[in-house]
Write a protein that holds these residues in place. Structure first.
Motif, PDB file in Angstrom:
ATOM      1  N   LYS A 151       1.183  39.534 -23.728  1.00 28.00           N
ATOM      2  CA  LYS A 151       1.830  40.788 -24.114  1.00 28.00           C
ATOM      3  C   LYS A 151       1.265  41.951 -23.306  1.00 28.00           C
ATOM      4  O   LYS A 151       1.996  42.809 -22.826  1.00 28.00           O
ATOM      5  N   ARG A 152      -0.038  41.945 -23.142  1.00 23.79           N
ATOM      6  CA  ARG A 152      -0.684  43.010 -22.374  1.00 23.79           C
ATOM      7  C   ARG A 152      -0.258  42.970 -20.909  1.00 23.79           C
ATOM      8  O   ARG A 152      -0.037  44.009 -20.274  1.00 23.79           O
ATOM      9  N   LEU A 153      -0.113  41.757 -20.378  1.00 23.34           N
ATOM     10  CA  LEU A 153       0.239  41.611 -18.963  1.00 23.34           C
ATOM     11  C   LEU A 153       1.669  42.045 -18.666  1.00 23.34           C
ATOM     12  O   LEU A 153       1.936  42.637 -17.632  1.00 23.34           O
ATOM     13  N   VAL A 154       2.592  41.722 -19.575  1.00 17.59           N
ATOM     14  CA  VAL A 154       4.002  42.040 -19.273  1.00 17.59           C
ATOM     15  C   VAL A 154       4.462  43.348 -19.908  1.00 17.59           C
ATOM     16  O   VAL A 154       5.530  43.856 -19.568  1.00 17.59           O
ATOM     17  N   GLY A 155       3.686  43.884 -20.835  1.00 22.48           N
ATOM     18  CA  GLY A 155       4.078  45.126 -21.518  1.00 22.48           C
ATOM     19  C   GLY A 155       4.848  44.830 -22.792  1.00 22.48           C
ATOM     20  O   GLY A 155       5.476  43.783 -22.920  1.00 22.48           O
ATOM     21  N   ASP A 156       4.772  45.763 -23.745  1.00 20.80           N
ATOM     22  CA  ASP A 156       5.337  45.547 -25.081  1.00 20.80           C
ATOM     23  C   ASP A 156       6.840  45.267 -25.055  1.00 20.80           C
ATOM     24  O   ASP A 156       7.335  44.361 -25.715  1.00 20.80           O
ATOM     25  N   GLU A 157       7.548  46.076 -24.267  1.00 21.21           N
ATOM     26  CA  GLU A 157       9.008  45.989 -24.292  1.00 21.21           C
ATOM     27  C   GLU A 157       9.489  44.670 -23.687  1.00 21.21           C
ATOM     28  O   GLU A 157      10.342  43.986 -24.252  1.00 21.21           O
ATOM     29  N   PHE A 158       8.908  44.333 -22.533  1.00 24.79           N
ATOM     30  CA  PHE A 158       9.268  43.075 -21.879  1.00 24.79           C
ATOM     31  C   PHE A 158       8.907  41.900 -22.788  1.00 24.79           C
ATOM     32  O   PHE A 158       9.686  40.954 -22.940  1.00 24.79           O
ATOM     33  N   PHE A 159       7.727  41.987 -23.402  1.00 28.11           N
ATOM     34  CA  PHE A 159       7.289  40.888 -24.271  1.00 28.11           C
ATOM     35  C   PHE A 159       8.257  40.691 -25.428  1.00 28.11           C
ATOM     36  O   PHE A 159       8.633  39.565 -25.751  1.00 28.11           O
ATOM     37  N   ASP A 206      -0.255  29.574 -17.298  1.00 28.79           N
ATOM     38  CA  ASP A 206      -1.624  29.107 -17.507  1.00 28.79           C
ATOM     39  C   ASP A 206      -2.375  30.007 -18.502  1.00 28.79           C
ATOM     40  O   ASP A 206      -3.158  29.536 -19.327  1.00 28.79           O
ATOM     41  N   VAL A 207      -2.135  31.303 -18.416  1.00 28.67           N
ATOM     42  CA  VAL A 207      -2.760  32.223 -19.383  1.00 28.67           C
ATOM     43  C   VAL A 207      -2.259  31.874 -20.795  1.00 28.67           C
ATOM     44  O   VAL A 207      -3.036  31.840 -21.762  1.00 28.67           O
ATOM     45  N   ALA A 208      -0.970  31.579 -20.910  1.00 27.60           N
ATOM     46  CA  ALA A 208      -0.413  31.207 -22.224  1.00 27.60           C
ATOM     47  C   ALA A 208      -1.031  29.901 -22.730  1.00 27.60           C
ATOM     48  O   ALA A 208      -1.261  29.740 -23.927  1.00 27.60           O
ATOM     49  N   ARG A 209      -1.311  28.975 -21.813  1.00 23.84           N
ATOM     50  CA  ARG A 209      -1.954  27.713 -22.231  1.00 23.84           C
ATOM     51  C   ARG A 209      -3.322  28.004 -22.844  1.00 23.84           C
ATOM     52  O   ARG A 209      -3.714  27.410 -23.845  1.00 23.84           O
ATOM     53  N   ILE A 210      -4.056  28.931 -22.228  1.00 19.70           N
ATOM     54  CA  ILE A 210      -5.369  29.301 -22.772  1.00 19.70           C
ATOM     55  C   ILE A 210      -5.198  29.924 -24.165  1.00 19.70           C
ATOM     56  O   ILE A 210      -5.910  29.570 -25.115  1.00 19.70           O
ATOM     57  N   MET A 231     -10.434  39.219 -17.757  1.00 16.98           N
ATOM     58  CA  MET A 231     -10.218  40.607 -17.305  1.00 16.98           C
ATOM     59  C   MET A 231      -9.406  41.407 -18.325  1.00 16.98           C
ATOM     60  O   MET A 231      -9.465  42.635 -18.336  1.00 16.98           O
ATOM     61  N   ASN A 232      -8.636  40.696 -19.119  1.00 15.24           N
ATOM     62  CA  ASN A 232      -7.750  41.382 -20.059  1.00 15.24           C
ATOM     63  C   ASN A 232      -8.267  41.379 -21.493  1.00 15.24           C
ATOM     64  O   ASN A 232      -7.502  41.601 -22.440  1.00 15.24           O
ATOM     65  N   GLN A 233      -9.567  41.140 -21.619  1.00 15.68           N
ATOM     66  CA  GLN A 233     -10.184  41.263 -22.943  1.00 15.68           C
ATOM     67  C   GLN A 233     -10.619  42.708 -23.165  1.00 15.68           C
ATOM     68  O   GLN A 233     -10.960  43.399 -22.198  1.00 15.68           O
ATOM     69  N   PRO A 234     -10.616  43.155 -24.418  1.00 16.00           N
ATOM     70  CA  PRO A 234     -11.055  44.529 -24.690  1.00 16.00           C
ATOM     71  C   PRO A 234     -12.467  44.735 -24.135  1.00 16.00           C
ATOM     72  O   PRO A 234     -13.322  43.872 -24.298  1.00 16.00           O
ATOM     73  N   GLY A 235     -12.662  45.836 -23.457  1.00 12.85           N
ATOM     74  CA  GLY A 235     -13.997  46.151 -22.951  1.00 12.85           C
ATOM     75  C   GLY A 235     -14.310  45.549 -21.600  1.00 12.85           C
ATOM     76  O   GLY A 235     -15.362  45.813 -21.032  1.00 12.85           O
ATOM     77  N   LEU A 288      -9.710  39.941  -9.041  1.00 14.22           N
ATOM     78  CA  LEU A 288     -10.041  38.526  -9.110  1.00 14.22           C
ATOM     79  C   LEU A 288     -10.968  38.150  -7.966  1.00 14.22           C
ATOM     80  O   LEU A 288     -10.800  38.621  -6.842  1.00 14.22           O
ATOM     81  N   ALA A 289     -11.935  37.264  -8.275  1.00 14.98           N
ATOM     82  CA  ALA A 289     -12.867  36.827  -7.244  1.00 14.98           C
ATOM     83  C   ALA A 289     -12.209  35.787  -6.338  1.00 14.98           C
ATOM     84  O   ALA A 289     -12.598  35.610  -5.201  1.00 14.98           O
TER      85      ALA A 289
END
Lengths: 253, 283
Positions: free
Chosen positions: A59-67, A110-114, A166-170, A176-177
């Motif tokens: 949700k954070r990656l695609v934005g609220d509306e797109f999600f 892959d992010v969704a799998r996690i 990277m997309n966790q709070p804080g 990306l490395a």
């Protein structure tokens, strides 16, 4: 008038956008459509919210509306098949993979799998962690470790663990490395947190061998064959600290 | 079997767990949605077991689809039976609504036309639930937004008849009474006057939203706000007639901080004491 099965079928079709089912009315019949829309909205929003809770990083990656639009599409094409919503969403990663608007974002699945694995870990069965001295004097060639039911290993084509972190709070990471594949280790710790680790090929091989029932010695040998110079000690220590190793069992001679 | 205390209860939300452990004054019981506790383990069960050790518990199902046309989902019924065996709640309740169609779960409490056909169906389903769980269940009156041309039985009569035929108790959601009656321009006091209050095993109170339609307000049962004043007033009138009853404050969306919810429970407690006393003097 239609019987109850026909009524429910027509009502359900109406929820999915078909015209108002026969028989639906109101004291002011002209309002029936707007009133029925409350149910349409409740069903849609309820399922979108359930997915948003399960896949917060997507949700954070695609934005609220797109999600919301994407989740609505998913929930209309792959409705939950059980009232236990905590089991829903296992098809979401595959859906993202084949969702044309996300064709340029192949890591999304892959992010969704996690995220789905984290939910599974959160609700997985309990297990009592082994104590630090549980293995004292044990022969590693006959020692078989039992891992916590929450523990999952995901081999991912993309650096999805790094993206998730990277997309966790804080999180302060900006870039990306690397862009290559990652293997995710997901587990629930004794404090009910569900961390995600990116692990190397030796770690992954070792865990897979342990999960497959190999003795500690055999698992270590295969891990070293996979990753020359691999040292199994830090992994075992880390798993112990995370409460992921349960009661030890000696393999009978 | 023990029963719920005739006190105020609160719908449990994991976000409130720590605050509840510090202060749960004026809370006599907690209620949880059954489906949120159908995972194998982890934090949900750890929290529920801890709460259960100190409080009376009501398990409230939202997924059985008792008003649906199909047979009940026996896997789901078995899950409910396991949950009830594990936590031995003082009460189990479900809704007069449907939420599944075929193999799909719709995640909402959908309305049932009230006919002889659906009455027989709902009674069969309630019988099946009570048999599978080995206990008497409570059936909750719904919030509805539409009417059905095919309905031939008034809602109150439908609920009374299900209770009479199956022996189930009723869960009187006073907010749902207010929402439904407002939406269909019925006098909620007339609705309540016809309702078999002696069958009520628990009361629900919750918040609603309001939209404007040409014919007047359309209230929507959101459980996302404080209980509205007219609902409190109706509730006080009910308690005056029935005496104290287990009363749950529900707040499921846009969760407030624990003290806000606790204050709602305190308000229910005060009404239980005051109106319950009026009832005792009168009877």
């Amino acid at each position: 008038m239609p019987g109850h099965p026909e009524f429910a079928a027509a009502f359900d079709a109406g929820l999915k956008g078909a015209p108002l089912p026969r028989g639906v009315t109101a004291l002011a019949p002209a309002e029936a459509e707007r009133r029925f829309a409350v149910y349409r909205n409740n069903v849609a929003v309820g399922l979108i919210d359930a997915l948003a809770k399960r896949f917060p990083v997507i949700k954070r990656l695609v934005g609220d509306e797109f999600f919301a639009a994407m989740a609505r599409h998913y929930s209309e094409t792959q409705r939950p098949t059980s009232p236990v919503l905590l089991e829903w969403g296992n098809g979401f990663a595959a859906f993202l993979e084949s969702f044309p608007p996300l064709a340029d974002y192949p890591y999304m699945a892959d992010v969704a799998r996690i995220e789905y694995a984290r939910g599974r870990a959160y609700h997985a069965a309990d297990g009592t962690p082994a104590l630090p001295d549980s293995f004292a004097g044990a022969d590693p060639s006959r020692l078989r470790l039992h891992l916590h039911p929450s523990l999952q290993l995901l081999r991912l084509k993309h650096p999805a663990v790094s993206i998730w972190q990277m997309n966790q709070p804080g999180s302060t990471a900006q870039s990306l490395a690397h862009a290559g594949p990652e293997t995710a280790l997901v587990l629930r710790d004794p404090g009910f947190n569900v961390p995600v680790f990116s692990i190397g090929p030796g770690d992954a091989a070792m865990i897979e061998q342990i999960m497959g029932g190999a003795s500690l010695t055999v698992a270590a040998e295969l891990a070293i064959w996979t990753e020359p110079g691999f040292d199994p000690q830090p992994l075992i220590l880390r798993l112990m600290q995370a409460g992921a190793i349960l009661t030890p069992k000696e393999i009978a001679r | 079997m023990r029963s719920l205390p005739k006190a105020a209860g609160v719908g449990f939300k994991p976000e409130h767990f720590d605050a509840i452990r510090r202060d749960a004054a004026s809370v006599g019981f907690f209620e949880v949605h059954a489906e949120n506790y159908m995972g194998a383990g982890g934090l949900p069960h750890a929290q529920l077991a801890a709460l259960r050790a100190d409080f009376a518990l009501s398990i409230h199902g939202v997924g059985l689809s008792i008003g649906g046309p199909g047979p009940l989902n026996t896997d789901h019924l078995a899950r409910l039976a396991r949950l009830c065996n594990r936590y031995e709640p003082e009460s189990f309740s479900e809704h007069l609504a449907w939420s599944s169609h075929g193999t799909e779960y719709l995640n909402d409490l959908l309305p049932v036309p009230y006919t002889d056909e659906t009455l027989a169906l709902v009674c069969d389903h309630v019988d099946q639930v009570q048999e599978a769980l080995g206990r008497r269940m409570l059936l909750e009156n719904p919030s509805t937004y539409v009417l059905f041309e095919q309905s031939t039985i008034p809602e109150v009569e439908f609920l009374s008849e299900v209770s009479r035929r199956t022996g189930c108790g009723l869960l009187l959601d006073v907010n749902n009474v207010f929402v439904t009656c407002t939406n269909h321009r019925i006098d909620p006091r007339a609705w309540l006057a016809a309702f078999p209050l002696d069958r009520v095993g628990e009361i629900h109170l919750g918040g609603h939203d309001e939209e404007a339609l040409p014919s007047g307000p359309l209230l929507i049962d959101t459980h996302g706000a404080a209980v509205a004043d007219p609902v409190w007033a109706l509730y006080a009138e009910v308690i005056k007639c029935t005496g104290a009853l287990p009363t749950l404050v529900e707040w499921d969306n846009d969760l407030p901080e624990w003290p806000v919810l606790q204050a709602e429970a305190r308000r229910a407690s005060r009404i239980l004491e005051q109106q319950g006393a009026t009832y005792a003097r009168a009877s």
